[in-house]
Scaffold this motif. Sequence first.
Motif, PDB file in Angstrom:
ATOM      1  N   UNK A  68      15.902  61.431  43.007  1.00 32.56           N
ATOM      2  CA  UNK A  68      15.595  60.848  44.248  1.00 32.56           C
ATOM      3  C   UNK A  68      16.600  60.792  45.054  1.00 32.56           C
ATOM      4  N   UNK A  69      16.442  61.346  46.250  1.00 32.60           N
ATOM      5  CA  UNK A  69      17.490  61.155  47.239  1.00 32.60           C
ATOM      6  C   UNK A  69      18.791  61.734  46.918  1.00 32.60           C
ATOM      7  N   UNK A  70      19.935  61.115  47.344  1.00 30.88           N
ATOM      8  CA  UNK A  70      21.237  61.478  47.283  1.00 30.88           C
ATOM      9  C   UNK A  70      21.586  62.028  48.240  1.00 30.88           C
ATOM     10  N   UNK A  71      22.987  62.679  48.396  1.00 32.01           N
ATOM     11  CA  UNK A  71      23.854  63.105  49.174  1.00 32.01           C
ATOM     12  C   UNK A  71      24.117  64.769  48.896  1.00 32.01           C
ATOM     13  N   UNK A  72      24.040  65.722  49.584  1.00 38.40           N
ATOM     14  CA  UNK A  72      24.167  67.287  49.252  1.00 38.40           C
ATOM     15  C   UNK A  72      25.362  67.706  49.939  1.00 38.40           C
ATOM     16  N   UNK A  73      26.201  66.857  50.207  1.00 36.06           N
ATOM     17  CA  UNK A  73      27.583  67.230  51.054  1.00 36.06           C
ATOM     18  C   UNK A  73      27.467  67.330  52.489  1.00 36.06           C
TER      19      UNK A  73
ATOM     20  N   UNK B  82      18.104  71.184  44.878  1.00 35.17           N
ATOM     21  CA  UNK B  82      19.057  70.540  45.970  1.00 35.17           C
ATOM     22  C   UNK B  82      20.307  69.780  45.001  1.00 35.17           C
ATOM     23  N   UNK B  83      21.452  69.916  45.674  1.00 40.20           N
ATOM     24  CA  UNK B  83      22.658  69.143  45.257  1.00 40.20           C
ATOM     25  C   UNK B  83      22.423  67.650  45.424  1.00 40.20           C
ATOM     26  N   UNK B  84      22.950  66.833  44.618  1.00 41.63           N
ATOM     27  CA  UNK B  84      22.539  65.516  44.752  1.00 41.63           C
ATOM     28  C   UNK B  84      23.577  64.749  43.987  1.00 41.63           C
ATOM     29  N   UNK B  85      24.662  64.082  44.854  1.00 38.23           N
ATOM     30  CA  UNK B  85      25.426  63.150  44.357  1.00 38.23           C
ATOM     31  C   UNK B  85      24.865  61.954  44.879  1.00 38.23           C
ATOM     32  N   UNK B  86      25.262  60.719  44.238  1.00 36.14           N
ATOM     33  CA  UNK B  86      24.702  59.388  44.574  1.00 36.14           C
ATOM     34  C   UNK B  86      23.249  59.436  44.577  1.00 36.14           C
ATOM     35  N   UNK B  87      22.819  60.080  43.333  1.00 36.21           N
ATOM     36  CA  UNK B  87      21.169  60.298  42.911  1.00 36.21           C
ATOM     37  C   UNK B  87      20.804  59.124  42.178  1.00 36.21           C
ATOM     38  N   UNK B  88      19.563  58.865  42.587  1.00 37.60           N
ATOM     39  CA  UNK B  88      18.799  57.987  41.679  1.00 37.60           C
ATOM     40  C   UNK B  88      17.784  58.768  40.790  1.00 37.60           C
ATOM     41  N   UNK B  89      17.766  58.238  39.466  1.00 37.45           N
ATOM     42  CA  UNK B  89      16.858  59.040  38.427  1.00 37.45           C
ATOM     43  C   UNK B  89      16.143  58.243  37.657  1.00 37.45           C
TER      44      UNK B  89
END
Length: 497
Positions: A302-307, A285-292
């Motif tokens: 984990x999580x994030x925003x894919x657009x 998955x594309x993940x911006x604002x992702x937690x790693x």
Amino acid sequence: MAAIIDYAYTRHVKLSWANIEELLPAADRFLVSGLVKPCCDFLKKSINPENCIGIRNFAQTYSCRELEKEAHNFLLRKFQEVSTTSQEFLEMPIDQLCEILDSDYLNVRNEEMVFDAVIRWIDHSPDTRKQEMARLLMCIRLGIITTRTFIEKVKPHKYVKECEAAKSIVVEALRLLCDLDWDDQRTTDPSNRMSRPRVPHELLFVVGGWSGGTPTNLVEVYDTKADSWVVSRHHDVGARAYHGCVTIDHCIFVIGGFDGVEYFNSCRVFNAVTKVWSEMAPMNSKRCYVSVAELDGLIYAMGGFDGQLRLHSVERFNRQTNQWSFIQSMNHQRSDARATTMGGRIYICGGFNGQECLNTVEYYDPTTSQWTLISPMRNRRSGVGVIAYNGMIYALGGFNGITRMNTGERYCPVKKTWSTIPEMYSPRSNFAIEVIDEMVFVIGGFNGVTTIFNVECYDSKADEWYDAHDLSLYRSALSACVVRGLPNVLEYIHSDP
């Protein structure tokens, strides 16, 4: 001899503390080199703060260079523990002690610890050792000790006052400290042994972020011993922000993010030894604002925003297979959250679900493959900084839906409650956070009006925040990680060729 003869026939030997001290010298004397190596390997695995000095001396006697180096490096790296717990330390001869204290690679949080170690050593036999005070003072970097510590603790100490040869050293140190206090912009002179910072055992790398309306690929390296940032020329080809970073061995893994146009599922890895950037397998998955986070050599995203959507899915990267695979999803959709590891679990706090900022917290246990909700934070926090530190989970700063915060709180897994800690100097969200030198560092971020470059650190023992040296560049949405034990550490803190 029976063990050596058995080894000659069977190529096997049973090693223990009962026979190792006699077996290694005998193997060395009779040139049974094949037996010397397993003896050295046995001792290498047994090195600890109580015995590292003895093993180093033992290895030196029998020319076991690799074992000697291992024990010596352990002593430098764990010096604080060795100097406070080891009987061997108290019995060190003066020449050997000076060699250790004088090393650029002595790993101490500050020079006050070196002074404390010197006093502990003298106290063990004051009548015969106090006359060595001047020689030992020369091994302490007095020019980088705090002026207050020098005036209140070092200068008036009875061993210093009673030593005639120490007076000129005290005068020189005072002059140096006054010069530095008078001109706080003045840099320390690396050629002056008294004020030269020691070489750090660990380096803080800050990668990417958002600056001046665009993403950046800038990499900066922080040296805690010198309290200075060095801009590395080994930046990646592409810029990214709102990504995550973790370290495994000497490699920095950069996960997901955003470049102002594209949301990334791509991941990059930087080898800090070879200084080479390379591509690794992309996430599913594309993940911006992702937690790693990294746990047991595996990387979790984990999580994030894919657009389009805020995600609750989680995937895990295995370096052996170079593959990402989905695991159990979180209980909540989260972007702009932050994760950390403690006690074999991954904790994730806060974030944004598309409608509101969150105060919820959950942890993942890989043994059960389950996410479990725990007590929520006292405040909603998106763009939060989260870190495990001294047995607690810290959640700092962030955006509560109204304002950027400078407040912090910590979770005690024993009491299962959150409690507040002193406020940071600057409100901030989307900043980098790491633990280095036994302190929590918060780096850059957005204060609600502008991107900032301020850095501050928190010491849980003092329960206090301190200013640290600012970044070279204003930036938020950056990520940080710590690389330990780099063989080429000098290349990052000096010239960075």
